[in-house]
Design a protein around this motif. Structure first.
Motif, PDB file in Angstrom:
ATOM      1  N   ILE A 144      12.946  -8.707  20.360  1.00  0.00           N
ATOM      2  CA  ILE A 144      12.929  -7.589  19.413  1.00  0.00           C
ATOM      3  C   ILE A 144      13.806  -6.476  19.966  1.00  0.00           C
ATOM      4  CG2 ILE A 144      11.510  -5.840  18.296  1.00  0.00           C
ATOM      5  CD1 ILE A 144       9.199  -7.739  18.357  1.00  0.00           C
TER       6      ILE A 144
ATOM      7  N   SER B  35       2.522  -3.050  25.939  1.00  0.00           N
ATOM      8  CA  SER B  35       1.605  -3.384  24.852  1.00  0.00           C
ATOM      9  C   SER B  35       2.126  -2.874  23.520  1.00  0.00           C
ATOM     10  CB  SER B  35       0.222  -2.780  25.126  1.00  0.00           C
ATOM     11  OG  SER B  35      -0.281  -3.218  26.364  1.00  0.00           O
ATOM     12  N   LYS B  36       1.657  -3.479  22.451  1.00  0.00           N
ATOM     13  CA  LYS B  36       2.017  -3.032  21.110  1.00  0.00           C
ATOM     14  C   LYS B  36       1.566  -1.585  20.902  1.00  0.00           C
ATOM     15  CE  LYS B  36       1.428  -4.182  16.202  1.00  0.00           C
ATOM     16  NZ  LYS B  36       0.820  -5.107  15.229  1.00  0.00           N
ATOM     17  N   ASN B  37       2.443  -0.771  20.318  1.00  0.00           N
ATOM     18  CA  ASN B  37       2.212   0.648  20.038  1.00  0.00           C
ATOM     19  C   ASN B  37       2.188   1.515  21.289  1.00  0.00           C
ATOM     20  OD1 ASN B  37       2.004   0.139  17.257  1.00  0.00           O
ATOM     21  ND2 ASN B  37      -0.191  -0.275  17.418  1.00  0.00           N
ATOM     22  N   GLU B  38       2.605   0.974  22.430  1.00  0.00           N
ATOM     23  CA  GLU B  38       2.676   1.763  23.660  1.00  0.00           C
ATOM     24  C   GLU B  38       3.963   2.586  23.676  1.00  0.00           C
ATOM     25  OE1 GLU B  38       2.715   1.172  28.548  1.00  0.00           O
ATOM     26  OE2 GLU B  38       2.514  -0.558  27.211  1.00  0.00           O
TER      27      GLU B  38
ATOM     28  N   ALA C  29       6.728   0.730  21.405  1.00  0.00           N
ATOM     29  CA  ALA C  29       6.907  -0.720  21.370  1.00  0.00           C
ATOM     30  C   ALA C  29       6.257  -1.291  20.111  1.00  0.00           C
ATOM     31  CB  ALA C  29       6.295  -1.361  22.613  1.00  0.00           C
ATOM     32  N   PRO C  30       7.010  -2.011  19.272  1.00  0.00           N
ATOM     33  CA  PRO C  30       6.430  -2.565  18.044  1.00  0.00           C
ATOM     34  C   PRO C  30       5.540  -3.779  18.300  1.00  0.00           C
ATOM     35  CG  PRO C  30       8.732  -3.191  18.231  1.00  0.00           C
ATOM     36  CD  PRO C  30       8.462  -2.259  19.365  1.00  0.00           C
ATOM     37  N   GLU C  31       5.771  -4.467  19.429  1.00  0.00           N
ATOM     38  CA  GLU C  31       4.981  -5.652  19.775  1.00  0.00           C
ATOM     39  C   GLU C  31       4.781  -5.710  21.289  1.00  0.00           C
ATOM     40  OE1 GLU C  31       3.530  -7.621  17.751  1.00  0.00           O
ATOM     41  OE2 GLU C  31       4.467  -7.042  15.858  1.00  0.00           O
ATOM     42  N   THR C  32       3.841  -6.546  21.718  1.00  0.00           N
ATOM     43  CA  THR C  32       3.607  -6.764  23.142  1.00  0.00           C
ATOM     44  C   THR C  32       4.665  -7.724  23.696  1.00  0.00           C
ATOM     45  OG1 THR C  32       1.236  -6.428  22.881  1.00  0.00           O
ATOM     46  CG2 THR C  32       1.954  -7.627  24.848  1.00  0.00           C
TER      47      THR C  32
ATOM     48  N   ILE D 162      12.532  -6.253  23.680  1.00  0.00           N
ATOM     49  CA  ILE D 162      11.208  -6.723  24.086  1.00  0.00           C
ATOM     50  C   ILE D 162      11.120  -8.215  23.809  1.00  0.00           C
ATOM     51  CG2 ILE D 162       8.730  -6.622  23.602  1.00  0.00           C
ATOM     52  CD1 ILE D 162       8.992  -3.691  23.082  1.00  0.00           C
TER      53      ILE D 162
ATOM     54  N   THR E 122       8.861 -11.034  23.283  1.00  0.00           N
ATOM     55  CA  THR E 122       7.450 -11.266  22.940  1.00  0.00           C
ATOM     56  C   THR E 122       6.927 -12.574  23.512  1.00  0.00           C
ATOM     57  OG1 THR E 122       8.102 -12.288  20.842  1.00  0.00           O
ATOM     58  CG2 THR E 122       7.633  -9.918  20.818  1.00  0.00           C
TER      59      THR E 122
ATOM     60  N   ALA F 120       4.991 -12.273  26.761  1.00  0.00           N
ATOM     61  CA  ALA F 120       3.683 -11.615  26.750  1.00  0.00           C
ATOM     62  C   ALA F 120       2.569 -12.569  27.103  1.00  0.00           C
ATOM     63  CB  ALA F 120       3.423 -10.991  25.377  1.00  0.00           C
TER      64      ALA F 120
END
Length: 413
Positions: free
Chosen positions: A3, A31-34, A50-53, A75, A77, A80
């Motif tokens: 991503i 992490s997602k939303n971090e 971050a949109p995803e982990t 990122i 994914t 993860a």
């Protein structure tokens, strides 16, 4: 899956920003939303999320100016799944759990705390290597990273502290850091105001007893109904918006060879943030109630300090209020926020002896300062405006009648 995270558009007129600071380590699992980075424009500091982990990879270095839309990081994914963010209880070593004893002799296992707190893969590896628990690092953190763990490892023991040499009382050390884009722009604007306006300041003082009595009498009911405390700023915001009806020149500004006078009052509230001064805007303050203004100020201030505020919420404004009293200032001459033509400075509330009806009494007094551009605002309007603000604050009930006495309304004067 890879991503791409690109530099977002902070505002319509902004084409480039500065990547101020990475909030995570390059190559770490996020992490997602971090929040992963801070980006700075000439108006505000915002964050990248971050949109995803996944595993993050930096594409831009700190302190570099980048164009809007440019790639900031990626990122992965798929990475993860390599490390579980919250390991199951069965994966924990079978050693005896550590306990923390309180004054009531209750016990709490640190292993339970460790399962509730997110830690990065790098942090867990170092913690296991040095036999450290979450409690050894710090209690209450929501996320522990490599830097926090290494800080505990490198912390000297009590014996080392005793054996260390005494601190040098005389130092010639210096620190140097690059100015943020926001700070650079702010400095340029302040110098421009001094050079390009005919700025003067007029002063007055206000007896804060009536407003303080209202807050004392109705604070609990206000909190119960509206869910927040009643402060002073909402009264001042409403007062200046009402006073503009009697002195509209204060709400005007120079536009080329014309004088522009908005029929609305958008009040900027100066908020001090770690990155510098920001001025969120309360729009159409003349049409809003005290509770509505109080809530909006609270929300805007929180967004500014947490770097969640948008450029649109910082743009515009026809008048500004700044409160140096929160830092203990007794008196100051605030600088105009262009293209506005005036700014009101609030200050510390101090008990002083005042002559009231021939008697000396102690009253909580505040000095007010109005800085204005003398090119389009005459002394009569500047002084009259500040006197009107003073009268509205000392008789807050006039805010219900648009600044007019009940007798004047009765007689349609």
């Amino acid at each position: 899956m890879i991503i791409e995270i690109k530099i977002p558009t902070p505002g319509e007129s902004i084409t480039e920003v500065e990547l101020g600071k990475w909030l995570v380590d390059d190559g770490s699992i996020v992490s997602k939303n971090e929040e992963v980075a801070e980006i700075e424009s000439d108006k505000a500091t915002l964050t990248l999320v971050a949109p995803e982990t996944g595993k993050i990879s930096f594409k831009v270095e700190e302190g570099v100016t980048v164009a809007v839309g440019e790639l900031a990081c990626t990122i992965d994914t798929d990475a993860a799944g390599e490390v579980a963010l919250d390991p199951p209880v069965a994966a924990q070593p079978k050693a005896e759990p550590e306990t923390i004893k309180t004054e009531a002799s209750t016990e709490k296992t640190s292993s339970a705390d460790q399962r509730r707190i997110k830690t990065t893969a790098v942090a867990r590896e170092i913690m296991e290597e040095h036999h450290l628990s979450v409690d050894d690092i710090i209690q209450g953190l929501q996320r522990i990273g490599k830097k926090e763990v290494e800080a505990v490892i490198n912390q000297p023991t009590s014996t080392q502290k005793m054996e260390s040499a005494p601190k040098n009382l005389f130092s010639r050390d210096e620190s140097r850091e690059k100015m943020s884009m926001l700070r650079r722009k702010l400095s340029q604007r302040l110098v421009a105001v001094k050079n390009e306006t005919a700025m003067l300041t007029t002063f007055n003082e206000v007896d804060m007893s009536p407003i303080m009595e209202i807050r004392k009498q109705f604070q609990n009911k206000f909190i119960e109904k509206h869910g927040l405390k009643l402060g002073f700023m909402s009264f001042f915001t409403k007062a200046v918006a009402t006073a503009m009806q009697f002195h509209p020149a204060i709400n005007s500004m120079i536009d080329g060879e014309e004088i522009l006078t908005p029929q609305f009052v958008d009040v900027g509230i100066a908020v001090q943030t770690p990155k510098g001064l920001m001025v969120p805007i309360v729009r159409n303050a003349e049409s809003k109630s005290i509770p509505a203004i109080e809530l909006e100020i609270k929300e805007l201030a929180e967004k500014a300090r947490s770097k969640k505020i948008s450029v649109e919420e910082l743009t515009g404004g026809t008048f500004t209020i700044t409160n140096g009293g929160t830092f203990g200032s007794l008196l100051s001459t605030p600088i105009i926020n262009p293209p506005q033509s005036a700014i009101l400075g609030m200050h510390n509330i101090v008990d002083r002896p005042m002559a009231v009806d021939g008697q000396v009494v102690i009253r909580p007094m505040m000095y007010l300062a109005l800085s204005y551009d003398h090119r389009i605002i005459d002394g009569k309007d500047s002084v009259g405006f500040l006197v009107k603000v003073k009268s509205l604050l000392e008789k807050p009930q006039l805010l219900l009648t648009d600044g007019k006495l009940p007798e004047e309304l009765l007689l349609e004067l």
